[in-house]
Structures are given as structure tokens and as C-alpha cells.
Write a protein that holds these residues in place. Structure first.
Motif, mmCIF file in Angstrom:
data_model
loop_
_atom_site.group_PDB
_atom_site.id
_atom_site.type_symbol
_atom_site.label_atom_id
_atom_site.label_comp_id
_atom_site.label_asym_id
_atom_site.label_seq_id
_atom_site.Cartn_x
_atom_site.Cartn_y
_atom_site.Cartn_z
ATOM 1 N N TRP A 30 0.828 -1.207 0.000
ATOM 2 C CA TRP A 30 0.000 0.000 0.000
ATOM 3 C C TRP A 30 0.859 1.251 0.000
ATOM 4 O O TRP A 30 2.055 1.206 0.261
ATOM 5 C CB TRP A 30 -0.967 -0.009 1.176
ATOM 6 C CG TRP A 30 -0.342 -0.080 2.535
ATOM 7 C CD1 TRP A 30 0.157 -1.178 3.164
ATOM 8 C CD2 TRP A 30 -0.141 1.002 3.443
ATOM 9 N NE1 TRP A 30 0.638 -0.853 4.389
ATOM 10 C CE2 TRP A 30 0.463 0.478 4.594
ATOM 11 C CE3 TRP A 30 -0.431 2.355 3.389
ATOM 12 C CZ2 TRP A 30 0.794 1.272 5.696
ATOM 13 C CZ3 TRP A 30 -0.103 3.142 4.493
ATOM 14 C CH2 TRP A 30 0.493 2.596 5.615
ATOM 15 N N ILE A 31 0.239 2.389 -0.349
ATOM 16 C CA ILE A 31 0.915 3.682 -0.420
ATOM 17 C C ILE A 31 0.261 4.603 0.601
ATOM 18 O O ILE A 31 -0.952 4.818 0.552
ATOM 19 C CB ILE A 31 0.785 4.295 -1.828
ATOM 20 C CG1 ILE A 31 1.409 3.366 -2.856
ATOM 21 C CG2 ILE A 31 1.432 5.675 -1.875
ATOM 22 C CD1 ILE A 31 1.124 3.750 -4.298
ATOM 23 N N PRO A 32 1.036 5.156 1.551
ATOM 24 C CA PRO A 32 0.433 6.025 2.560
ATOM 25 C C PRO A 32 0.003 7.370 1.973
ATOM 26 O O PRO A 32 0.504 7.804 0.935
ATOM 27 C CB PRO A 32 1.556 6.211 3.589
ATOM 28 C CG PRO A 32 2.815 5.932 2.857
ATOM 29 C CD PRO A 32 2.469 4.970 1.758
ATOM 30 N N LEU A 92 1.537 8.072 8.920
ATOM 31 C CA LEU A 92 2.004 6.743 9.317
ATOM 32 C C LEU A 92 1.638 6.506 10.783
ATOM 33 O O LEU A 92 2.511 6.485 11.652
ATOM 34 C CB LEU A 92 3.515 6.622 9.113
ATOM 35 C CG LEU A 92 4.009 6.731 7.671
ATOM 36 C CD1 LEU A 92 5.515 6.811 7.615
ATOM 37 C CD2 LEU A 92 3.493 5.552 6.853
ATOM 38 N N PRO A 93 0.352 6.345 11.075
ATOM 39 C CA PRO A 93 -0.072 6.204 12.464
ATOM 40 C C PRO A 93 0.544 4.980 13.140
ATOM 41 O O PRO A 93 0.596 3.903 12.554
ATOM 42 C CB PRO A 93 -1.595 6.078 12.370
ATOM 43 C CG PRO A 93 -1.879 5.700 10.974
ATOM 44 C CD PRO A 93 -0.756 6.218 10.144
ATOM 45 N N GLY A 94 1.020 5.190 14.363
ATOM 46 C CA GLY A 94 1.580 4.099 15.149
ATOM 47 C C GLY A 94 2.996 3.698 14.798
ATOM 48 O O GLY A 94 3.557 2.803 15.430
ATOM 49 N N MET A 95 3.612 4.339 13.814
ATOM 50 C CA MET A 95 4.966 3.966 13.399
ATOM 51 C C MET A 95 6.012 4.644 14.277
ATOM 52 O O MET A 95 5.860 5.786 14.667
ATOM 53 C CB MET A 95 5.218 4.368 11.941
ATOM 54 C CG MET A 95 4.398 3.606 10.922
ATOM 55 S SD MET A 95 4.873 1.886 10.738
ATOM 56 C CE MET A 95 6.522 2.022 10.120
ATOM 57 N N LYS A 96 7.078 3.901 14.533
ATOM 58 C CA LYS A 96 8.232 4.446 15.242
ATOM 59 C C LYS A 96 9.310 4.791 14.217
ATOM 60 O O LYS A 96 9.375 4.177 13.151
ATOM 61 C CB LYS A 96 8.754 3.429 16.245
ATOM 62 C CG LYS A 96 7.763 3.132 17.362
ATOM 63 C CD LYS A 96 8.377 2.178 18.347
ATOM 64 C CE LYS A 96 7.558 1.863 19.546
ATOM 65 N NZ LYS A 96 6.208 2.155 19.629
ATOM 66 N N ARG A 100 -13.386 -7.687 12.615
ATOM 67 C CA ARG A 100 -13.287 -6.743 11.503
ATOM 68 C C ARG A 100 -11.977 -5.990 11.618
ATOM 69 O O ARG A 100 -11.561 -5.625 12.703
ATOM 70 C CB ARG A 100 -14.454 -5.762 11.561
ATOM 71 C CG ARG A 100 -14.461 -4.815 10.406
ATOM 72 C CD ARG A 100 -15.689 -3.975 10.407
ATOM 73 N NE ARG A 100 -15.634 -3.107 9.248
ATOM 74 C CZ ARG A 100 -16.495 -2.176 8.998
ATOM 75 N NH1 ARG A 100 -17.496 -1.978 9.814
ATOM 76 N NH2 ARG A 100 -16.387 -1.429 7.933
ATOM 77 N N SER A 101 -11.360 -5.740 10.495
ATOM 78 C CA SER A 101 -10.109 -4.989 10.486
ATOM 79 C C SER A 101 -10.075 -4.084 9.258
ATOM 80 O O SER A 101 -10.245 -4.554 8.133
ATOM 81 C CB SER A 101 -8.910 -5.932 10.457
ATOM 82 O OG SER A 101 -7.714 -5.180 10.399
ATOM 83 N N THR A 102 -9.867 -2.796 9.479
ATOM 84 C CA THR A 102 -9.732 -1.852 8.372
ATOM 85 C C THR A 102 -8.410 -1.106 8.449
ATOM 86 O O THR A 102 -8.153 -0.232 7.639
ATOM 87 C CB THR A 102 -10.899 -0.834 8.358
ATOM 88 O OG1 THR A 102 -10.926 -0.151 9.609
ATOM 89 C CG2 THR A 102 -12.219 -1.530 8.111
ATOM 90 N N ARG A 103 -7.582 -1.432 9.439
ATOM 91 C CA ARG A 103 -6.284 -0.773 9.577
ATOM 92 C C ARG A 103 -5.304 -1.380 8.596
ATOM 93 O O ARG A 103 -5.300 -2.575 8.341
ATOM 94 C CB ARG A 103 -5.768 -0.942 11.003
ATOM 95 C CG ARG A 103 -6.724 -0.344 12.018
ATOM 96 C CD ARG A 103 -6.284 -0.642 13.397
ATOM 97 N NE ARG A 103 -5.304 0.376 13.756
ATOM 98 C CZ ARG A 103 -4.604 0.333 14.867
ATOM 99 N NH1 ARG A 103 -4.747 -0.657 15.707
ATOM 100 N NH2 ARG A 103 -3.753 1.291 15.140
ATOM 101 N N ARG A 104 -4.457 -0.542 8.039
ATOM 102 C CA ARG A 104 -3.473 -1.008 7.065
ATOM 103 C C ARG A 104 -2.287 -1.633 7.782
ATOM 104 O O ARG A 104 -1.781 -1.089 8.751
ATOM 105 C CB ARG A 104 -3.007 0.140 6.192
ATOM 106 C CG ARG A 104 -4.111 0.652 5.306
ATOM 107 C CD ARG A 104 -3.518 1.522 4.239
ATOM 108 N NE ARG A 104 -4.558 2.022 3.384
ATOM 109 C CZ ARG A 104 -4.636 1.745 2.097
ATOM 110 N NH1 ARG A 104 -3.735 0.999 1.529
ATOM 111 N NH2 ARG A 104 -5.607 2.241 1.371
#
Length: 163
Positions: free
Chosen positions: A54-56, A73-77, A107-111
């Protein structure tokens, strides 16, 4: 003049029930899988780790001195993100790993998975002065322009003698 249209009669209740239980995106997933198989059979397989999934989302802003790229980039370190500038090309890549969960995921919609954002910057840049920082789930990359690429303001003077 219009031509008559023949409508097919169906039992409306059965059709509506089938529509409610069908996943509308399943057809797209199947089509993508078929296309992937066709490409692999024609060109050959590519390791799945090499292909980004995927492309952010990103915003690109230009000022007189630099280009600024804000990537969601949510949640990325910071240690899990790679930023590279080569010539005028900026590449931001990494991987968001699937979290371990207890119970059944309903259900999951997070990348998740590998991502890659590539762009060709429109002007000459100073690759030595590139800065990147992560804050609140947004990676901000600032790429300074070279002196040649910076716009120069030309002052216009008025001729008082009438010419």
C-alpha cells in the motif's frame, strides 16, 4: 425515439437477501488475484517482500527554500521507517506489522504490511540537508532546495524621466 427495455422478473425477496449477504469488495479481490496470477505467469513471480502492499497518504508543500512532505504513518516508530533521497527522487518505506491479539478478530480496516511512498521532486535539491521527524503519527520530511533552484526576487525600479 427510444426503444423498449425488457426487464427480467425475479423474486424480489431472494434477490434482496443475496445482496445483503454478498461482500461487494470480494469481486475486486478476486479480480486483483486473477490479474496477479496473469502477470506472474507472463513475467514471472516477484517475491512478496519486494512488492509494497500500500501507499500512505501524503501532502507535499513547496516553499522558497525547500519541499516538505507530510506522510500519514499512524503508530509507526522512527526506527521502522526508511527515508532515502537519491538525486530528485524521495522514497519513504517501511512495514507496519500485524499486532498480536487475543480472541477473534471480527473486523479490520487498519493497514498493515509493507508500504512505499515515492515521488520525484520538481527541482534540484540538497540531499545532504534532508531532515525527517515523526510526531503524532505524521512523518515530516524537509528537503532543502539548492541555491540554483531557489527563486530570486527581482526588484523593479521606476524610470522617472518618462522613458
Amino acid at each position: 425515439m427510444t426503444s423498449p427495455v425488457r426487464r427480467q422478473r425475479t423474486s424480489g425477496t431472494m434477490e434482496r437477501q443475496a445482496y445483503r449477504t454478498r461482500n461487494p469488495l470480494a469481486e475486486f479481490d478476486e479480480l486483483i488475484n486473477q490479474m496477479g496470477g496473469l502477470i506472474e505467469s507472463t513475467v514471472g513471480g516477484v517475491p512478496s517482500t519486494a512488492m509494497p502492499t500500500w501507499i500512505p497518504l501524503a501532502d507535499v508543500t513547496e516553499t522558497d527554500d525547500s519541499y516538505q512532505v507530510d506522510v500519514e504513518l499512524p503508530g509507526m516508530k522512527s526506527k521502522d521507517i526508511d527515508v532515502e533521497v537519491s538525486g530528485q527522487e524521495l522514497v519513504i518505506s517501511g512495514e507496519i506489522k500485524e499486532r498480536e491479539r487475543r480472541g477473534i478478530l471480527r473486523r479490520s480496516t487498519r493497514r498493515t504490511g509493507r508500504f512505499e511512498y515515492r515521488m520525484l521532486l520538481p527541482g534540484e535539491v540538497n540531499t545532504e540537508g534532508v531532515k525527517a521527524q515523526v510526531s503524532d503519527g505524521v512523518l515530516t520530511v524537509t528537503v532543502p532546495k539548492t541555491e540554483v533552484a531557489k527563486p530570486r526576487h527581482i526588484e523593479i525600479t521606476e524610470n522617472k524621466s518618462g522613458r
